[in-house]
Write a protein that holds these residues in place. Structure first.
Motif, PDB file in Angstrom:
ATOM      1  N   ALA A 244      92.143  45.622  51.229  1.00  0.00           N
ATOM      2  CA  ALA A 244      92.175  45.896  49.795  1.00  0.00           C
ATOM      3  C   ALA A 244      91.266  47.088  49.496  1.00  0.00           C
ATOM      4  CB  ALA A 244      91.748  44.654  49.015  1.00  0.00           C
ATOM      5  N   TRP A 245      90.970  47.304  48.205  1.00  0.00           N
ATOM      6  CA  TRP A 245      90.172  48.454  47.787  1.00  0.00           C
ATOM      7  C   TRP A 245      89.201  48.051  46.685  1.00  0.00           C
ATOM      8  CZ3 TRP A 245      95.247  48.387  48.922  1.00  0.00           C
ATOM      9  CH2 TRP A 245      95.713  49.276  49.897  1.00  0.00           C
ATOM     10  N   GLN A 246      88.040  48.704  46.685  1.00  0.00           N
ATOM     11  CA  GLN A 246      87.108  48.607  45.571  1.00  0.00           C
ATOM     12  C   GLN A 246      87.295  49.858  44.718  1.00  0.00           C
ATOM     13  OE1 GLN A 246      83.227  48.534  47.251  1.00  0.00           O
ATOM     14  NE2 GLN A 246      83.621  46.769  48.563  1.00  0.00           N
ATOM     15  N   VAL A 247      87.467  49.667  43.426  1.00  0.00           N
ATOM     16  CA  VAL A 247      87.572  50.789  42.496  1.00  0.00           C
ATOM     17  C   VAL A 247      86.454  50.647  41.475  1.00  0.00           C
ATOM     18  CG1 VAL A 247      89.007  51.974  40.799  1.00  0.00           C
ATOM     19  CG2 VAL A 247      90.077  50.877  42.778  1.00  0.00           C
ATOM     20  N   THR A 248      85.659  51.699  41.313  1.00  0.00           N
ATOM     21  CA  THR A 248      84.546  51.676  40.364  1.00  0.00           C
ATOM     22  C   THR A 248      84.670  52.847  39.404  1.00  0.00           C
ATOM     23  OG1 THR A 248      83.085  50.608  41.974  1.00  0.00           O
ATOM     24  CG2 THR A 248      82.037  51.686  40.098  1.00  0.00           C
ATOM     25  N   LEU A 249      84.512  52.546  38.117  1.00  0.00           N
ATOM     26  CA  LEU A 249      84.559  53.564  37.070  1.00  0.00           C
ATOM     27  C   LEU A 249      83.171  53.746  36.463  1.00  0.00           C
ATOM     28  CD1 LEU A 249      87.719  52.331  35.083  1.00  0.00           C
ATOM     29  CD2 LEU A 249      87.656  53.707  37.173  1.00  0.00           C
ATOM     30  N   ALA A 250      82.803  54.992  36.220  1.00  0.00           N
ATOM     31  CA  ALA A 250      81.608  55.303  35.427  1.00  0.00           C
ATOM     32  C   ALA A 250      82.080  55.545  33.994  1.00  0.00           C
ATOM     33  CB  ALA A 250      80.900  56.540  35.972  1.00  0.00           C
ATOM     34  N   THR A 251      81.660  54.669  33.079  1.00  0.00           N
ATOM     35  CA  THR A 251      82.147  54.723  31.711  1.00  0.00           C
ATOM     36  C   THR A 251      81.006  54.921  30.729  1.00  0.00           C
ATOM     37  OG1 THR A 251      81.953  52.343  31.314  1.00  0.00           O
ATOM     38  CG2 THR A 251      83.993  53.117  32.330  1.00  0.00           C
TER      39      THR A 251
END
Length: 335
Positions: A244-251
């Motif tokens: 799978a994948w880790q997705v991280t957003l800087a918001t």
């Protein structure tokens, strides 16, 4: 945090509804137990109350001018009736060491211990919070900071200031491999049990991260009581996690309203990758409470089972409010 609202409808029904709305706006829709909404017809009232108290961090005893003097049809004080629901709620919370906070509205004062039944006399020893009509939002914000153990709001930057990515909280308490222990998520899942506390996100530094090209205008808004919250995605990256994948957003979140707002993980519903939604698995706000007309930063992460390519969308708390993370002209990825 989960809040139990205790109140007498004939005394402060309007105030209790207003307070519930304010708490929902600051903490999320599932953060408040309110009997009129959460007890279905035919349910055992005492059993539901017991379960709700077990799940609550604090009970707010909302007290108005008629709270103490309310009477039964026979004319006796309702608080002294063994089956009075307000008495039962507060007494059970006190006996279970749930934090009990008297909340005074409508000019009410905290009753003296001698005026209360023995089971409630400890209530008179609790520090009360007063909510005034003219400073309602500021008073509710002060109540929230007190419940969260914060004396005052952190220093924040004003609108127009430089964007700084949130610094993740140390992961030492979670163990070096905590992020990797959550496991992949099913569709719409988070990899965590319902009600589990969201962990802090690791920073977007180090090896293994691949940047995601953002859309030209990754911005969205949400109407809230008193104004608007404006969200923006400043950066996004992914890295592999097994299959799978880790997705991280800087918001960022701008509190365009006079009272400010909490920047919590509930503000974000899900990340849509390959037309499948994935719930939040980590969140790191900086600060937790965003003052009026200021901007707060956050890292927000998702464990996704679909390769994070093509069109990606961020859904906000209100599912109708969405942000194009990547250009909307892209075709969704396959999964």
């Amino acid at each position: 945090m989960r809040i139990f609202l205790s109140y007498r409808r004939g005394d402060v029904g309007g105030y209790a509804g207003r307070l519930a709305d304010a708490l929902h706006a600051r903490m999320g829709p599932r953060s408040v137990f309110q009997d009129v909404l959460d007890i279905a017809p035919g349910q055992d009232y005492t059993a539901v109350i017991d379960r709700a108290l077990d799940d609550s961090d604090a009970l707010l005893a909302v007290i108005g001018p008629g709270w103490l003097t309310a009477s039964t049809p026979q004319g006796s004080p309702r608080l002294f009736a063994a089956d009075d629901y307000v008495r039962l709620e507060i007494a059970r919370a006190l006996d279970r060491d749930v934090r009990v906070v008297p909340v005074l509205v409508g000019g009410a004062t905290l009753p003296a211990g001698a005026d209360l039944p023995e089971a409630l006399q400890r209530l008179a020893q609790r520090q009360a919070v007063v909510l005034h009509d003219e400073t309602w939002h500021q008073d509710v914000d002060g109540l929230m900071r007190s419940l969260r153990g914060k004396a005052s709001s952190p220093t924040q930057r004003r609108r127009g200031g430089p964007v700084a990515l949130a610094v993740a909280a140390p992961l030492a308490a979670l163990g070096a491999g905590a992020w990797w222990l959550w496991g992949p998520t099913d569709e719409g899942g988070s990899g965590q049990e319902a009600g589990a506390e969201i962990a802090s996100c690791p920073p977007l530094t180090g090896d293994g991260w691949t940047a995601i090209q953002l859309s030209a205008d990754p911005i969205g808004g949400e109407e809230v009581e008193g104004g608007e919250l404006i969200f923006s995605v400043e950066a996004a990256s992914w890295r592999p996690q097994g299959s799978a994948w880790q997705v991280t957003l800087a918001t960022t979140m701008e509190a365009a309203l006079p009272s400010g707002a909490y920047h919590g993980d509930w503000r974000y519903d899900s990340l849509v990758v390959a037309q499948r939604p994935f719930a939040v698995t980590c969140f790191s706000p900086s600060p937790e409470f965003v003052d009026a007309e200021t901007v707060g930063d956050a890292l927000i992460g998702f464990d996704v089972a679909c390769e994070p390519v093509g069109y990606i969308q961020l859904r906000l708390e209100n599912d109708a409010d969405r942000i194009d993370v990547t250009p909307p002209t892209l075709e969704p990825g396959e999964c």
